[in-house]
Design a protein around this motif. Sequence first.
Motif, PDB file in Angstrom:
ATOM      1  N   ALA A 108      38.198  40.578  42.648  1.00 19.57           N
ATOM      2  CA  ALA A 108      37.970  39.242  42.709  1.00 19.57           C
ATOM      3  C   ALA A 108      38.925  38.437  43.307  1.00 19.57           C
ATOM      4  CB  ALA A 108      38.646  39.372  40.794  1.00 19.57           C
ATOM      5  N   TRP A 109      40.133  38.594  43.633  1.00 17.65           N
ATOM      6  CA  TRP A 109      40.501  37.689  44.227  1.00 17.65           C
ATOM      7  C   TRP A 109      39.782  37.591  46.125  1.00 17.65           C
ATOM      8  CZ3 TRP A 109      43.432  33.419  43.614  1.00 17.65           C
ATOM      9  CH2 TRP A 109      44.328  33.271  45.153  1.00 17.65           C
ATOM     10  N   ASN A 110      39.598  38.249  46.163  1.00 20.13           N
ATOM     11  CA  ASN A 110      39.163  38.389  48.101  1.00 20.13           C
ATOM     12  C   ASN A 110      38.287  37.283  47.864  1.00 20.13           C
ATOM     13  OD1 ASN A 110      39.686  41.452  49.355  1.00 20.13           O
ATOM     14  ND2 ASN A 110      40.478  39.522  49.571  1.00 20.13           N
ATOM     15  N   ILE A 111      36.764  37.960  46.587  1.00 22.81           N
ATOM     16  CA  ILE A 111      35.188  37.241  46.961  1.00 22.81           C
ATOM     17  C   ILE A 111      34.773  36.374  46.098  1.00 22.81           C
ATOM     18  CG2 ILE A 111      35.163  39.076  48.914  1.00 22.81           C
ATOM     19  CD1 ILE A 111      33.063  40.137  46.330  1.00 22.81           C
ATOM     20  N   ALA A 112      35.316  36.297  44.507  1.00 23.89           N
ATOM     21  CA  ALA A 112      34.806  36.222  43.495  1.00 23.89           C
ATOM     22  C   ALA A 112      34.883  34.320  43.322  1.00 23.89           C
ATOM     23  CB  ALA A 112      34.715  36.535  42.055  1.00 23.89           C
ATOM     24  N   ASP A 113      33.622  33.281  42.916  1.00 26.59           N
ATOM     25  CA  ASP A 113      33.854  32.454  42.627  1.00 26.59           C
ATOM     26  C   ASP A 113      34.613  32.091  41.750  1.00 26.59           C
ATOM     27  OD1 ASP A 113      32.457  31.101  45.351  1.00 26.59           O
ATOM     28  OD2 ASP A 113      31.082  32.342  44.626  1.00 26.59           O
ATOM     29  N   THR A 114      33.683  33.118  40.027  1.00 29.22           N
ATOM     30  CA  THR A 114      34.879  32.620  38.953  1.00 29.22           C
ATOM     31  C   THR A 114      34.783  33.832  38.683  1.00 29.22           C
ATOM     32  OG1 THR A 114      32.139  32.783  38.348  1.00 29.22           O
ATOM     33  CG2 THR A 114      32.508  30.979  38.088  1.00 29.22           C
ATOM     34  N   VAL A 115      35.452  34.698  37.269  1.00 29.60           N
ATOM     35  CA  VAL A 115      35.918  36.068  36.859  1.00 29.60           C
ATOM     36  C   VAL A 115      35.476  35.418  35.215  1.00 29.60           C
ATOM     37  CG1 VAL A 115      37.806  37.229  36.600  1.00 29.60           C
ATOM     38  CG2 VAL A 115      37.593  36.300  38.993  1.00 29.60           C
ATOM     39  N   ALA A 116      34.767  36.538  35.307  1.00 32.56           N
ATOM     40  CA  ALA A 116      34.295  36.789  33.437  1.00 32.56           C
ATOM     41  C   ALA A 116      35.694  38.508  33.552  1.00 32.56           C
ATOM     42  CB  ALA A 116      33.260  36.789  33.162  1.00 32.56           C
ATOM     43  N   VAL A 117      36.060  38.138  32.015  1.00 33.22           N
ATOM     44  CA  VAL A 117      37.750  39.644  31.439  1.00 33.22           C
ATOM     45  C   VAL A 117      37.014  39.301  30.200  1.00 33.22           C
ATOM     46  CG1 VAL A 117      39.353  39.893  31.477  1.00 33.22           C
ATOM     47  CG2 VAL A 117      39.227  38.734  32.568  1.00 33.22           C
ATOM     48  N   MET A 118      36.496  41.330  30.163  1.00 32.99           N
ATOM     49  CA  MET A 118      35.333  41.971  29.668  1.00 32.99           C
ATOM     50  C   MET A 118      36.464  42.416  28.959  1.00 32.99           C
ATOM     51  SD  MET A 118      31.429  43.005  29.283  1.00 32.99           S
ATOM     52  CE  MET A 118      30.694  42.799  27.923  1.00 32.99           C
ATOM     53  N   GLY A 175      35.867  31.907  33.773  1.00 38.48           N
ATOM     54  CA  GLY A 175      36.162  30.321  34.467  1.00 38.48           C
ATOM     55  C   GLY A 175      36.406  30.554  35.823  1.00 38.48           C
ATOM     56  N   PRO A 176      37.109  29.912  36.725  1.00 42.86           N
ATOM     57  CA  PRO A 176      37.376  29.440  38.363  1.00 42.86           C
ATOM     58  C   PRO A 176      38.492  30.574  38.907  1.00 42.86           C
ATOM     59  CG  PRO A 176      36.866  27.827  37.830  1.00 42.86           C
ATOM     60  CD  PRO A 176      36.807  28.307  36.633  1.00 42.86           C
ATOM     61  N   THR A 177      38.426  31.585  39.666  1.00 44.36           N
ATOM     62  CA  THR A 177      39.344  32.609  39.675  1.00 44.36           C
ATOM     63  C   THR A 177      40.612  32.804  39.924  1.00 44.36           C
ATOM     64  OG1 THR A 177      36.971  34.026  41.046  1.00 44.36           O
ATOM     65  CG2 THR A 177      39.709  34.394  41.767  1.00 44.36           C
ATOM     66  N   GLU A 178      40.496  31.273  40.990  1.00 45.55           N
ATOM     67  CA  GLU A 178      42.606  31.036  40.767  1.00 45.55           C
ATOM     68  C   GLU A 178      42.787  30.596  39.894  1.00 45.55           C
ATOM     69  OE1 GLU A 178      40.490  29.494  42.657  1.00 45.55           O
ATOM     70  OE2 GLU A 178      40.061  29.681  44.620  1.00 45.55           O
ATOM     71  N   GLU A 179      42.070  30.178  38.855  1.00 47.63           N
ATOM     72  CA  GLU A 179      42.374  29.814  36.700  1.00 47.63           C
ATOM     73  C   GLU A 179      42.537  31.092  36.451  1.00 47.63           C
ATOM     74  OE1 GLU A 179      40.269  26.915  34.688  1.00 47.63           O
ATOM     75  OE2 GLU A 179      40.311  25.061  36.897  1.00 47.63           O
ATOM     76  N   VAL A 180      41.791  31.831  36.126  1.00 51.20           N
ATOM     77  CA  VAL A 180      41.895  33.262  35.497  1.00 51.20           C
ATOM     78  C   VAL A 180      42.581  33.966  36.082  1.00 51.20           C
ATOM     79  CG1 VAL A 180      40.687  34.920  34.749  1.00 51.20           C
ATOM     80  CG2 VAL A 180      39.350  32.610  34.977  1.00 51.20           C
ATOM     81  N   LEU A 181      43.210  34.862  37.241  1.00 49.94           N
ATOM     82  CA  LEU A 181      44.047  35.224  37.451  1.00 49.94           C
ATOM     83  C   LEU A 181      45.087  34.553  37.884  1.00 49.94           C
ATOM     84  CD1 LEU A 181      41.617  36.966  40.302  1.00 49.94           C
ATOM     85  CD2 LEU A 181      42.528  37.913  38.110  1.00 49.94           C
ATOM     86  N   LEU A 182      45.577  33.489  38.324  1.00 52.42           N
ATOM     87  CA  LEU A 182      47.207  32.926  38.600  1.00 52.42           C
ATOM     88  C   LEU A 182      47.617  32.241  37.445  1.00 52.42           C
ATOM     89  CD1 LEU A 182      46.536  31.459  41.861  1.00 52.42           C
ATOM     90  CD2 LEU A 182      47.005  33.186  41.108  1.00 52.42           C
ATOM     91  N   ASN A 183      46.213  32.295  36.518  1.00 50.50           N
ATOM     92  CA  ASN A 183      47.024  31.040  35.055  1.00 50.50           C
ATOM     93  C   ASN A 183      46.728  31.774  34.302  1.00 50.50           C
ATOM     94  OD1 ASN A 183      48.622  29.586  33.585  1.00 50.50           O
ATOM     95  ND2 ASN A 183      47.425  28.232  33.484  1.00 50.50           N
ATOM     96  N   PRO A 184      46.462  33.181  33.514  1.00 48.82           N
ATOM     97  CA  PRO A 184      45.560  33.509  32.377  1.00 48.82           C
ATOM     98  C   PRO A 184      46.224  33.166  31.171  1.00 48.82           C
ATOM     99  CG  PRO A 184      47.306  35.181  33.297  1.00 48.82           C
ATOM    100  CD  PRO A 184      47.552  34.124  34.151  1.00 48.82           C
ATOM    101  N   GLN A 185      44.942  32.731  30.433  1.00 44.71           N
ATOM    102  CA  GLN A 185      45.153  32.911  28.766  1.00 44.71           C
ATOM    103  C   GLN A 185      45.104  33.845  27.748  1.00 44.71           C
ATOM    104  OE1 GLN A 185      45.763  28.601  28.459  1.00 44.71           O
ATOM    105  NE2 GLN A 185      46.054  29.956  30.629  1.00 44.71           N
ATOM    106  N   HIS A 186      44.661  34.554  27.989  1.00 42.54           N
ATOM    107  CA  HIS A 186      44.193  35.705  26.881  1.00 42.54           C
ATOM    108  C   HIS A 186      45.592  36.892  27.729  1.00 42.54           C
ATOM    109  CE1 HIS A 186      42.374  38.650  24.677  1.00 42.54           C
ATOM    110  NE2 HIS A 186      41.644  37.933  23.784  1.00 42.54           N
TER     111      HIS A 186
END
Length: 552
Positions: A503-513, A522-533
């Motif tokens: 996801a960090w390599n190629i994704a614009d957005t990430v959805a966590v299931m 949300g945007p990859t940087e937001e989800v992976l660098l500042n995860p809320q869940h």
Amino acid sequence: MPDLVFDDVSISYHTSGRNSRGEVAAVKHVSLELPSGGTLGVAGESGSGKSTLAMSVLRLLPRNATLTGSVRIGDTDVSELSFGRLRAVRWAEASIVFQGAMHSLNPVHTVGRQILEALELHITDRWRTEKARKERVKELMEVVDLPPEKADAYPHELSGGQKQRIMIAMALACEPDIIVADEPTTALDVIVQKQILDMISSLVRDRGISLMMISHDLSVLATACSRIAVMKDGELVETGEAHQICLDPRQPYTRQLASAFPVIGDPASRMNPISRRERPPRPPVEQRHAMTDEVLLEAHGLNVTYHSGRRSVHAVRDVDFTVHSGEILALVGQSGSGKSTLARTVLGLQAADAGSTIQFRGKDLPHKGRQLRAFRGQVQMVLQDPSAALNPKLSVYESVAEGLRVQHFDGNEEDRVAASLQEAELIPPAEYIGAIPQELSGGQRQRVVIAGALAIHPEVLVADEPVASLDASVRGEILALLLSLRERLGLSALVITHDLGLAWNIADTVAVMYQGRIVEHGPTEEVLLNPQHEYTRTLLAAAPSIRDKAVA
């Protein structure tokens, strides 16, 4: 407890037939030592000779293999053992955890029956009676953290992680001194992978077992092994302490392996997969496609329920998502989270519950007939295992042309197939058209699968774990290809994965299931660098990292 010693070991295969290459040297003059109670990782990509070396420990090489040098368990040269003595050594003194648990377990016997088989072949005072052997099976199930009743299950009734635990239980059954683990975590999600690695490390520490682990992933080896040997083209390239190999590699090839898996948060690997393959020229800036606000594929209130007798399983729960033109969306989660079910439902391969909405370009997903066929011409799937996705008897040409024929393509088929191979970077196409899958590498097979999807000019690719079974550098090649397809053709993609690095390599957005729901998007940087869940944080904590594990 004996040492395991490889002394100037060379192994070659004699090939014959239409595609004969004569004598093929798989291992060349390798000398290694695994001391009693020690841990040794052997790293390298497919074709490096690492699995061949592992199979030589218990003389499991095919008949066309020739070994020179010596493989010794203690003072015993394995090649000099009679079959009866070799049979006694297997399981009791040294055992192997094979790479593919699903393919290594017998599908028609319960897993408990398969563990019992090893105990019946190697009877000791501890399990001389049938009752004692059954007690030993229960004990082993507890050791690998599985409920005792799982012993009555068949392999297909277990998850990938559970099957791998059964393989480890079988390897431990007769209390061996040495365990050889060949890619024990390949294709497992990060949570299960961490569980398996933690369990292996605990068993080595608590029971004093010697461990030789094979992998193409240095971060996995750094988790469980104190020393790592790196192999390339059958030769030993570098050997050293795990932290030195991972953090301060001295050889160029070792540095390539170390950098092949991205570090989440590293700007250098963001939208930049590591690949040794020369990339085609990028189109001019004004011709490059990027993500736009145009919605192509969307779902609202998507639910999927499986019914079995009186039992119902809610695989997907109230899911909303969108895929925009030019967007690469990574759907991340562990096995059983509902990712693949969602992908099949989006393609119309699995029925959604009443009230669910799936739309492509604002129109509801058709359910049958020409409309459904036309929709699948716009949204194509790339399956996880290219070896299973391709018919072994069909040539590359026939595999790529198959979709065109299903869609009743009325243009020049040969030109379209050649163009699709070109787009998938199988260049020149003429070199690949007549080949069959077994004549191709894993990366080339995956490119053929992608070419087959591209042939009918879809707007969206749904890629289910497209690199899970591939080597590090090949993984980078395929991810670079997906980015290139977006840039050159404007192709959108929904990528199903358990790999956060992808996801960090190629994704614009990430959805966590998680448990059928999308818990963060949300945007990859937001989800992976500042995860809320909390679950996203758990996934990130479980992901193996060369930097963290080698220092630990």
